[in-house]
Motif scaffolding. Structure first.
Motif, mmCIF file in Angstrom:
data_model
loop_
_atom_site.group_PDB
_atom_site.id
_atom_site.type_symbol
_atom_site.label_atom_id
_atom_site.label_comp_id
_atom_site.label_asym_id
_atom_site.label_seq_id
_atom_site.Cartn_x
_atom_site.Cartn_y
_atom_site.Cartn_z
ATOM 1 N N ILE A 91 0.938 -1.315 -0.038
ATOM 2 C CA ILE A 91 0.022 0.082 0.103
ATOM 3 C C ILE A 91 0.803 1.300 0.006
ATOM 4 C CG2 ILE A 91 -2.015 1.223 1.172
ATOM 5 C CD1 ILE A 91 -2.820 -1.257 2.561
ATOM 6 N N ASP A 96 -6.138 -0.770 -13.501
ATOM 7 C CA ASP A 96 -5.895 -1.750 -12.244
ATOM 8 C C ASP A 96 -6.093 -3.127 -12.733
ATOM 9 O OD1 ASP A 96 -8.756 -2.142 -12.787
ATOM 10 O OD2 ASP A 96 -9.171 -1.230 -11.085
ATOM 11 N N ARG A 106 -4.884 -5.648 -9.400
ATOM 12 C CA ARG A 106 -6.124 -6.600 -8.702
ATOM 13 C C ARG A 106 -5.513 -8.024 -8.455
ATOM 14 N NH1 ARG A 106 -11.135 -5.045 -7.737
ATOM 15 N NH2 ARG A 106 -11.608 -2.966 -8.902
ATOM 16 N N ARG A 161 -1.901 -1.177 -4.027
ATOM 17 C CA ARG A 161 -2.761 -0.337 -3.861
ATOM 18 C C ARG A 161 -2.050 0.967 -3.225
ATOM 19 N NH1 ARG A 161 -6.350 -3.106 0.735
ATOM 20 N NH2 ARG A 161 -4.377 -4.020 1.275
ATOM 21 N N ARG A 212 -6.923 2.199 -2.512
ATOM 22 C CA ARG A 212 -7.742 2.242 -4.069
ATOM 23 C C ARG A 212 -6.539 1.139 -5.026
ATOM 24 N NH1 ARG A 212 -9.004 7.943 -6.300
ATOM 25 N NH2 ARG A 212 -9.605 6.588 -8.249
ATOM 26 N N PHE A 213 -6.633 0.496 -5.634
ATOM 27 C CA PHE A 213 -5.657 0.017 -6.626
ATOM 28 C C PHE A 213 -5.004 1.114 -7.640
ATOM 29 C CE2 PHE A 213 -8.954 -3.631 -5.810
ATOM 30 C CZ PHE A 213 -7.971 -4.541 -5.330
#
Length: 427
Positions: free
Chosen positions: A244, A358, A362, A367, A378-379
């Motif tokens: 992240i 994305d 995914r 992210r 968010r991705f």
């Protein structure tokens, strides 16, 4: 990988996109599995609730001395426990089935991607430079290389089989010079960070960038289960897997000069002469990791970086946008850059630059946290491109800078990397 929530809300749009891509897949199976999975989860949650309530009843029955009632409820808890265990197993199976279906679906093309069945549907965007003029019939690269005594296919075949090449002397140095030149352009002029990544990766890395499971036959696998990278896109994009990031860290821009390894499955009989289609080749790869809002602009920027290499080398090229039937599995949109080869009297692909949205993120669970927001991460959006294929650049330089006597003039931009040598000639 596509978002199942998006598929539920855009089933018709997805079916149209898959048809345009020539895919036989559709939204129906994914939606059926998702509905079955969600219905099953509802039942599973209900059983878990019943078990929790029954467990409380056991305590009350024991406290009141009602042993018969306690035994009855304990039997019901045992039955629920078995049902829940079986249900959790079934949940995992449904999850895996849905994941397999989603993993087999290609990305959805942008609205401005031309619809077409194959490369005939690609649309030229621009041409740069001019074709070189020769007062003799230009030769192909393998004719030049063999005549110079610096390109050996026979010895390569004896040690490795077909689709390998031994470069020697000036051509070996020219190949090295091209790779170093490309990385310098991308790091010094376009702000890419140079990376020296692993060449061997695990299944998860190739799944993340969409080569697995669909394209396993195009890859080389080692005896310990790892894979040789088909492109440094795999290693560079996976630098952010399962992370992240903060929005302030984006965009990330990576470049790497590495060997690439491809089995060339399905290419029997194509480009069997010369170096155009090899099992092993060098490539300067470009990867960007961005926010959704900046990805499209980054795609244009990345393509410009790849084009600048060819412009600096004085090569004639054209850029085309690939149609729906010719674009890669994970791409929203792809530009191919095709360089002019006088020996073949045609353009040939030397770079492919794609924006993937994305789709890969995914699969990698990559992210970022939007600045100033408390919402869930968010991705990221990912992009990749060749900046460019070194072997094909070598071919292009040889054919475009050949002389009547079979020598190769060195483009001005490469001379600092060649120790001042301005021509490669037979010794």
């Amino acid at each position: 990988m596509l978002d199942i929530k998006w598929i539920r809300e855009n089933a018709e749009k997805l079916d149209e996109a898959l048809t345009a891509r020539g895919s036989k897949l559709g939204s129906a199976e994914a939606i059926r599995l998702d509905e079955a999975r969600r219905a099953h989860l509802t039942s599973l949650q209900d059983w878990q609730g019943q078990r929790n309530e029954a467990s409380k009843e056991i305590g009350k029955a024991k406290a009141s001395g009602d042993a018969a009632r306690a035994d009855e409820v304990m039997a019901r808890v045992a039955d629920l426990k078995t049902r829940i265990q079986d249900g959790e197993r079934q949940e995992r199976e449904l999850d895996a089935q849905l994941r397999d279906v989603l993993a087999s679906m290609p990305n959805v093309p942008f609205a401005d991607v031309p619809v077409g069945a194959d490369e005939a549907g690609n649309v030229e965007v621009r041409r740069v430079g001019e074709k070189p003029a020769f007062d003799f019939k230009p030769r192909e690269h393998f004719e030049l290389g063999e005549a110079l005594g610096m390109m050996d296919f026979d010895r390569a075949a004896r040690m490795s089989g077909s689709r390998f090449t031994v470069l020697r002397g000036g051509l070996a140095r020219l190949e090295r010079a091209l790779g170093q030149f490309m990385v310098d352009v991308h790091t010094q002029e376009f702000g890419y960070e140079e990376v020296s990544p692993p060449l061997l990766v695990r299944d998860e890395a190739l799944f993340g960038t969409s080569q697995l499971p669909k394209f396993a036959e195009d890859l080389f696998q080692t005896t310990d289960g790892r894979w040789l990278i088909p492109t440094a896109e795999v290693s560079l994009t996976n630098l952010v897997r399962e992370e992240i990031l903060d929005e302030a860290q984006l965009p990330l821009r990576f470049t790497a000069l590495t060997p690439s390894f491809r089995s060339e499955a399905g290419s029997a009989g194509r480009d069997t002469r010369g170096m155009l289609r090899q099992h092993q080749f060098y490539k300067a790869e470009l990867v960007s990791v961005t926010t959704p809002e900046t990805a499209v602009a980054e795609h244009e920027r990345m393509t410009a970086a790849a084009e600048s290499v060819l412009t600096k080398l004085g090569l004639h090229f054209r850029t085309v946008v690939l149609c729906t039937g010719d674009m890669g599995f994970s791409a929203h949109k792809t530009y191919d850059i095709e360089v002019w080869l006088p020996g073949q009297d045609t353009f040939r692909e030397i770079s492919s630059c794609s924006v993937c949205g994305d789709f890969q993120a995914r699969r990698m669970n990559a992210r970022y946290r939007p600045a100033g927001e408390k919402q869930a991460p968010r991705f990221v959006h990912t992009l990749n491109g060749s900046g460019t294929a070194v072997g094909r650049a070598l071919i292009a330089v040889m054919e475009n800078y050949q002389t009547a006597d079979g020598a190769i003039a060195i483009p001005e931009a490469l001379r600092p990397y060649m120790g001042g040598i301005d021509v490669i000639a037979k010794g």
